[in-house]
Design an enzyme around this catalytic site. Structure first.
Site, mmCIF file in Angstrom:
data_model
loop_
_atom_site.group_PDB
_atom_site.id
_atom_site.type_symbol
_atom_site.label_atom_id
_atom_site.label_comp_id
_atom_site.label_asym_id
_atom_site.label_seq_id
_atom_site.Cartn_x
_atom_site.Cartn_y
_atom_site.Cartn_z
ATOM 1 N N GLU A 1 0.858 -1.184 0.000
ATOM 2 C CA GLU A 1 0.000 0.000 0.000
ATOM 3 C C GLU A 1 0.899 1.241 0.000
ATOM 4 O O GLU A 1 1.785 1.386 0.846
ATOM 5 C CB GLU A 1 -0.910 -0.015 1.241
ATOM 6 C CG GLU A 1 -1.903 1.129 1.248
ATOM 7 C CD GLU A 1 -3.130 0.853 2.119
ATOM 8 O OE1 GLU A 1 -3.339 -0.291 2.551
ATOM 9 O OE2 GLU A 1 -3.892 1.821 2.350
ATOM 10 N N ASN B 1 -2.926 -1.762 7.827
ATOM 11 C CA ASN B 1 -4.214 -2.378 7.483
ATOM 12 C C ASN B 1 -3.917 -3.881 7.423
ATOM 13 O O ASN B 1 -3.649 -4.438 6.379
ATOM 14 C CB ASN B 1 -4.720 -1.864 6.134
ATOM 15 C CG ASN B 1 -5.057 -0.374 6.203
ATOM 16 O OD1 ASN B 1 -5.467 0.134 7.247
ATOM 17 N ND2 ASN B 1 -4.886 0.325 5.092
ATOM 18 N N LYS C 1 -3.326 -0.216 14.179
ATOM 19 C CA LYS C 1 -4.228 0.819 13.667
ATOM 20 C C LYS C 1 -5.630 0.320 13.971
ATOM 21 O O LYS C 1 -6.037 -0.723 13.452
ATOM 22 C CB LYS C 1 -4.024 0.986 12.160
ATOM 23 C CG LYS C 1 -5.067 1.839 11.445
ATOM 24 C CD LYS C 1 -4.761 1.941 9.941
ATOM 25 C CE LYS C 1 -5.789 2.756 9.195
ATOM 26 N NZ LYS C 1 -5.485 2.870 7.752
ATOM 27 N N GLU D 1 -10.455 4.453 9.470
ATOM 28 C CA GLU D 1 -10.606 4.153 8.047
ATOM 29 C C GLU D 1 -11.151 2.740 7.810
ATOM 30 O O GLU D 1 -10.679 2.002 6.956
ATOM 31 C CB GLU D 1 -9.266 4.323 7.325
ATOM 32 C CG GLU D 1 -8.749 5.747 7.398
ATOM 33 C CD GLU D 1 -7.502 6.007 6.555
ATOM 34 O OE1 GLU D 1 -6.716 5.072 6.368
ATOM 35 O OE2 GLU D 1 -7.334 7.151 6.104
ATOM 36 N N ARG E 1 -11.756 17.367 10.554
ATOM 37 C CA ARG E 1 -10.985 16.141 10.786
ATOM 38 C C ARG E 1 -9.708 16.420 11.587
ATOM 39 O O ARG E 1 -9.253 15.563 12.352
ATOM 40 C CB ARG E 1 -10.637 15.526 9.426
ATOM 41 C CG ARG E 1 -9.540 14.493 9.488
ATOM 42 C CD ARG E 1 -9.366 13.844 8.136
ATOM 43 N NE ARG E 1 -8.124 13.113 8.062
ATOM 44 C CZ ARG E 1 -7.656 12.556 6.967
ATOM 45 N NH1 ARG E 1 -8.337 12.647 5.834
ATOM 46 N NH2 ARG E 1 -6.523 11.882 6.965
ATOM 47 N N ASP F 1 -2.687 14.374 6.983
ATOM 48 C CA ASP F 1 -2.144 13.148 6.404
ATOM 49 C C ASP F 1 -0.973 13.411 5.465
ATOM 50 O O ASP F 1 -1.152 13.394 4.247
ATOM 51 C CB ASP F 1 -3.270 12.435 5.626
ATOM 52 C CG ASP F 1 -2.935 10.992 5.332
ATOM 53 O OD1 ASP F 1 -1.972 10.484 5.912
ATOM 54 O OD2 ASP F 1 -3.664 10.367 4.536
ATOM 55 N N GLU G 1 5.362 9.994 13.412
ATOM 56 C CA GLU G 1 5.308 9.155 12.210
ATOM 57 C C GLU G 1 5.553 10.029 10.985
ATOM 58 O O GLU G 1 4.852 11.016 10.747
ATOM 59 C CB GLU G 1 3.942 8.458 12.104
ATOM 60 C CG GLU G 1 3.844 7.544 10.881
ATOM 61 C CD GLU G 1 2.547 6.736 10.806
ATOM 62 O OE1 GLU G 1 2.139 6.148 11.843
ATOM 63 O OE2 GLU G 1 1.932 6.699 9.730
ATOM 64 N N GLU H 1 3.839 9.379 -0.686
ATOM 65 C CA GLU H 1 2.439 9.168 -1.079
ATOM 66 C C GLU H 1 1.798 10.403 -1.723
ATOM 67 O O GLU H 1 1.258 10.324 -2.820
ATOM 68 C CB GLU H 1 1.635 8.743 0.150
ATOM 69 C CG GLU H 1 0.153 8.591 -0.134
ATOM 70 C CD GLU H 1 -0.648 8.198 1.092
ATOM 71 O OE1 GLU H 1 -0.060 7.930 2.144
ATOM 72 O OE2 GLU H 1 -1.892 8.162 0.974
ATOM 73 N N GLU I 1 6.013 22.164 -3.444
ATOM 74 C CA GLU I 1 4.946 22.879 -2.742
ATOM 75 C C GLU I 1 4.355 23.955 -3.666
ATOM 76 O O GLU I 1 3.135 24.105 -3.763
ATOM 77 C CB GLU I 1 5.488 23.529 -1.469
ATOM 78 C CG GLU I 1 4.420 24.321 -0.704
ATOM 79 C CD GLU I 1 4.947 24.929 0.602
ATOM 80 O OE1 GLU I 1 6.110 25.352 0.635
ATOM 81 O OE2 GLU I 1 4.177 24.974 1.573
ATOM 82 N N TRP J 1 -14.020 12.793 3.693
ATOM 83 C CA TRP J 1 -12.630 12.558 4.104
ATOM 84 C C TRP J 1 -12.025 13.754 4.839
ATOM 85 O O TRP J 1 -10.988 13.621 5.493
ATOM 86 C CB TRP J 1 -11.769 12.190 2.898
ATOM 87 C CG TRP J 1 -12.126 10.846 2.362
ATOM 88 C CD1 TRP J 1 -12.955 10.575 1.321
ATOM 89 C CD2 TRP J 1 -11.704 9.567 2.884
ATOM 90 N NE1 TRP J 1 -13.076 9.215 1.152
ATOM 91 C CE2 TRP J 1 -12.318 8.576 2.097
ATOM 92 C CE3 TRP J 1 -10.873 9.174 3.939
ATOM 93 C CZ2 TRP J 1 -12.133 7.207 2.327
ATOM 94 C CZ3 TRP J 1 -10.680 7.814 4.165
ATOM 95 C CH2 TRP J 1 -11.306 6.849 3.373
HETATM 96 O O1 GCW Z 1 -2.411 8.223 4.189
HETATM 97 C C1 GCW Z 1 -3.435 7.305 4.338
HETATM 98 C C2 GCW Z 1 -3.208 6.363 3.225
HETATM 99 C C3 GCW Z 1 -3.671 4.969 3.501
HETATM 100 C C4 GCW Z 1 -3.053 4.526 4.817
HETATM 101 C C5 GCW Z 1 -3.543 5.462 5.909
HETATM 102 C C6 GCW Z 1 -2.875 5.169 7.219
HETATM 103 C C7 GCW Z 1 -2.282 2.338 5.397
HETATM 104 O O2 GCW Z 1 -3.820 6.876 2.097
HETATM 105 O O3 GCW Z 1 -3.246 4.166 2.441
HETATM 106 O O4 GCW Z 1 -3.350 3.185 5.110
HETATM 107 O O5 GCW Z 1 -3.229 6.792 5.599
HETATM 108 O O6 GCW Z 1 -1.881 5.837 7.508
HETATM 109 O O7 GCW Z 1 -3.312 4.300 7.943
#
Ligand code: GCW
Length: 843
Positions: free
Chosen positions: A180, A223, A300, A304, A354, A383, A405, A411, A529, A560
């Site tokens: 992932e 996940n 986790k 989600e 959020r 995120d 983290e 990503e 950026e 989201w």
């Molecule tokens: O950033 C998001 C990602 C998911 C990821 C989630 C997380 C592993 O799009 O793919 O899942 O966060 O950090 O748990």
């Protein structure tokens, strides 16, 4: 055979293929003649080490390194009586058994994993607080050697201790071998539901991690799939742990909260249920029976769609403590993720946010977690965006261990097909002073445990290396992994210094190489950026699909919560206490007051905290909208320059890596224009406000494909509209007929770069040819799904939009340009426009 001192460097150079797999541990030859070799040790002596000990590994690495780098073959000996001119490698305690108490005090008081490196002439003493620390010391020695720093090598004395005990990486590898958010091929650990037989890449990965002092790895996706807990897979994990242990890298695993029910056959996974508690204790015992040094678990939960304690009305702390207690008898650690939020919130409500979730969920639980729980907190409240403020949760957990983290895998940041050197971004977080209780409290001191006197804490980074020989899919992206380890050990290091060392080890110490890699890397995050989302609006990517190319509209109108609340007149999230979501109030007072006030909020986070008109004037004296336009243009211009900057290194970088890196820069330059155009058109369309410099919507050097004479091509309405120039592209009439698009060149005679914007979709390898007066200028294939790393798209959109450029083409007014497209599979050879760019124009 003994190699002659004069012949070995040549031999080593021709033998070692520079495919990137050795990363910064190439042990490439440096100039060292016979008399130089005499200044180096002639033996490596180790104390009390069996073959699986990191001490033994250290000896082997030193042996390989001295040979590869300096051409010197050195034998390994054991025991207290080290021959003269030895490198002695041992733990402090074993050393003391041999030598009494003849070590400096700071060596006696090294922290866990710390080391001491002392050299004098050709002799060296490398002592670790533990075996792992000794290996770190050996890698430090090798780093100096590989940089040709003989002066330091023969005369140094240093003790080095880690900033924090937790210096982990996470892999989001799935049991089927996919990863992932991984952009470098399938997993090096898993395939078809099992741990792979051949763990040689895992060993190589452990080597890289150990060399930057990473001490543990979570090997599977957060996940998580409960089948990892089968007896066969536990055996596989034990094999993996054995391989990584010799480099001092402990393994840990991610768990699925519902496993007792979905995998264990119980009728519940309630964390307070006796049978569930017993089930996890048993699983944990079984794992530790196989892997006595298992680092612990990562969980986790309630996030989600992942199961969690909320299913039984239990708190997140009750959920976390279930695992923590099972781990306690074995000394394991539970990393519990703070990434918990509701992804079905409504944007209708002005106060929904959020970003508030982590503090809302976790602050009330402070003090309720077991001592071996560490709450793992993403650096920002949303995120991994291109810019976020610090997660306020760091200031709100005084009685809980925490870790930060980060993501090395990019990503939201270009998926390794765009260069983004991340440490400057990370520094905006780790150096940030949260002013807890109105006193100095930089995030780095909170995560180390120092600030709130916590026993545990530290760092986790999602890395997601894959089977690609370059590990991350891009040679240059590896500087992020290297720097991550260095910063987790010492967050006060400067990103440029780290980069300099990495470049010396990865390429060479040639001043032009150092300078160019520095310029490219240090301008990469600001450029990214600029062209993807600024003023704190987040990376304006497609958050509903691959998180790669532009799709600003996808931020709003869904649950989201990565909202920007853009309408025709205004934009930004009002996160103030007085009028908005209240998020700014989650910070300690001094920080909160800065963000609460529009006037004191820094421009680069303005739209994160405030909702303003597009005409609002920034501290820079530009309006928000004009800032957008200018920044997106500046970003694309900067990315365009990367190609020439890199080209200047052609004589100084080996061919394979030079070309592989070049291909990515060429691609990035084109995709940066796609980003620029998409975001500026989007806001131009929404706000109706013109660009003062008249660039947005005006592309005088382009010929739109839909305006060309089409034969076998038909017009296609692209969605989102802004990902095509003037909203239309052309596609072949069917999936099996060739298309042709031609036009008369209206531009003055001259030399131009001929650019073609097209779409490279997943699902086929279309072919294109471009002709001038029926003379072939160039041809190419739509095969980026195989050659680049980013998540491909099956649509004609901002992810698949790309361009190719043919440099210095002679053109006369009235020439006929013709592009022929041959579709393949489901890819209908899509075309957006052709442009003839005079020198210096990026469009
Ligand atoms: O950033 C998001 C990602 C998911 C990821 C989630 C997380 C592993 O799009 O793919 O899942 O966060 O950090 O748990």
């Amino acid at each position: 055979m003994r190699l002659h001192a004069l012949t070995w460097p040549f031999l080593a150079l021709t033998v070692a293929a520079e495919d990137g797999s050795k990363a910064w541990l190439r042990y490439a030859p440096v100039r060292c003649n016979r008399s130089c070799q005499k200044t180096l040790p002639s033996h490596i002596t180790i104390l009390n080490a069996n073959k699986t000990s990191p001490i033994f590994t250290a000896a082997e690495e030193l042996q390989d390194g001295l040979h590869g780098i300096a051409g010197k073959h050195v034998a390994i000996t054991r025991g207290c009586n080290a021959p003269p001119s030895s490198i002695l490698v041992a733990t402090v305690s074993d050393y003391l058994v041999c030598n009494g108490t003849t070590v400096p005090d700071d060596v006696l008081s090294l922290d866990e994993d710390g080391f001491y490196l002392h050299t004098h002439g050709a002799s060296a003493t490398i002592l670790g607080q533990n075996a792992r620390g000794a290996l770190y010391g050996a890698f430090e020695y090798l780093s100096l050697l590989a940089q040709g720093d003989f002066a330091t090598l023969s005369n140094t004395s240093q003790t080095s201790n880690p900033h924090a005990p937790i210096r982990w990486v996470n892999q989001w590898d799935n049991m089927d071998g996919s990863i992932e958010r991984g952009y470098a091929g399938p997993s090096i650990f898993f395939a078809s539901g099992k741990i792979v037989d051949d763990l040689s890449r895992a060993r190589e990965y452990a080597r890289l991690l150990a060399s930057v002092r990473i001490n543990a790895i979570i090997v599977n996706n957060v996940n998580a799939n409960a089948t990892l807990l089968s007896a066969e897979n536990m055996d596989g994990l034990a094999r993996l742990a054995d391989v990584m242990r010799s480099y001092g890298v402990a393994i840990g695993i991610s768990l699925n909260f519902a496993s007792p029910q979905t995998f264990g056959g119980l009728d519940t996974y309630d964390p307070l249920d006796e049978s569930v508690i017993a089930w996890w204790e048993n699983v944990t015992d079984e794992l530790y029976a196989r892997i006595p040094d298992l680092a612990g678990y990562l969980v986790k939960a309630s996030s989600e769609g992942q199961p969690g304690p909320d299913a039984y009305n239990r708190t997140l702390a009750e959920g976390a403590n279930l695992f923590a207690r099972a781990l306690q008898p074995h000394g394991g650690v539970l990393m519990f993720r703070a990434f918990v939020y509701d992804h079905h919130i409504s944007e209708e409500h002005w106060k929904n946010d959020r970003a508030n979730a982590a503090v809302d969920f976790f602050k009330p639980l402070d003090g309720k977690f077991e001592e071996n729980v560490i709450v793992q907190i993403k650096y920002g409240p949303i995120d991994f965006q291109v810019r976020e403020p610090v997660s306020p949760l760091f200031a709100n957990l005084r009685k809980t261990n925490v870790a930060i983290e980060l993501q090395v895998t990019q990503e939201y940041l270009g998926q390794q097909d765009h260069l983004v050197y991340l440490p400057p971004l990370w520094k905006t977080i780790t150096d940030f002073d949260l002013r807890v209780d109105n006193a100095s409290s930089p995030v780095r001191d909170i995560i180390s445990g120092e600030h709130f006197s916590r026993p545990l804490g530290g760092w986790a980074a999602v890395v997601n290396v894959g089977t690609n020989t370059t590990w991350l899919g891009s040679h240059l992206a590896l500087s992020n992994l290297y720097a991550y380890g260095r910063l987790a050990w010492d967050p006060t290091l400067d990103p440029e210094t780290i980069l300099d060392t990495w470049t010396r080890l990865t390429f060479s110490a040639h001043p032009r190489v150092l300078e160019t890699v520095n310029t490219l890397s240090m301008t990469s995050w600001p450029a990214y950026e600029n062209y993807t989302g600024n003023l704190g609006i987040q990376t304006l990517t497609d958050i509903l699909y691959t998180h790669y190319g532009p799709n600003p509209a996808s931020q709003d109108g869904n649950g989201w919560g990565q909202w920007m609340r853009a309408d025709g007149d205004t934009i930004g999230m009002d996160r103030t206490v007085w009028n908005g979501t209240g998020f700014s109030g989650q910070y300690p007072a001094q920080v909160a007051s800065v963000y609460e006030d529009l006037d004191t909020t820094p421009d680069d986070l303005l739209l994160w905290f405030h909702h303003v008109p597009y005409t609002y004037v920034l501290k820079s004296e530009k309006s928000v909208i004009q800032h957008f336009y200018d920044a997106h243009y500046a970003g694309a211009q900067a990315a365009d320059a990367f190609v020439d900057q890199w080209d200047s290194l052609k004589p100084l970088v080996d061919k394979r890596r030079f070309e592989e890196i070049r291909r990515r820069f060429v691609y990035q330059a084109g995709h940066a224009v796609v980003w620029r155009d998409a975001v500026t058109s989007f806001y131009h369309n929404l706000s109706g406000i013109a660009d003062q410099h008249d660039r947005v919507g005006h592309h005088p050097w382009r010929i739109e494909a839909e305006d060309m004479t089409l034969d076998g091509y038909v017009r296609y309405t692209v969605s989102p509209f802004e990902t095509a120039s003037r909203a239309f592209a052309v596609v072949t009439e069917t999936n099996s007929t060739t298309g042709s698009a031609s036009a008369t060149v209206p531009f003055a005679d001259g030399v131009y770069d001929l650019v073609v914007n097209y779409y490279d979709l997943y699902g086929g390898h279309s072919q294109w040819k471009v002709y001038l007066n029926e003379k072939l200028v160039g041809s190419w294939k739509g095969d980026m799904e195989d050659t680049l790393g980013h998540n491909p798209s099956i649509y004609i959109d901002g992810h698949s939009a790309t361009r190719i450029r043919f440099r210095k083409v002679k053109v006369r007014t009235g020439d006929k340009v013709r592009i022929v497209g041959v579709p393949d599979g489901t890819e209908p050879a899509p075309l957006d426009y052709v442009a003839f760019l005079p020198r210096g124009i990026v469009d």
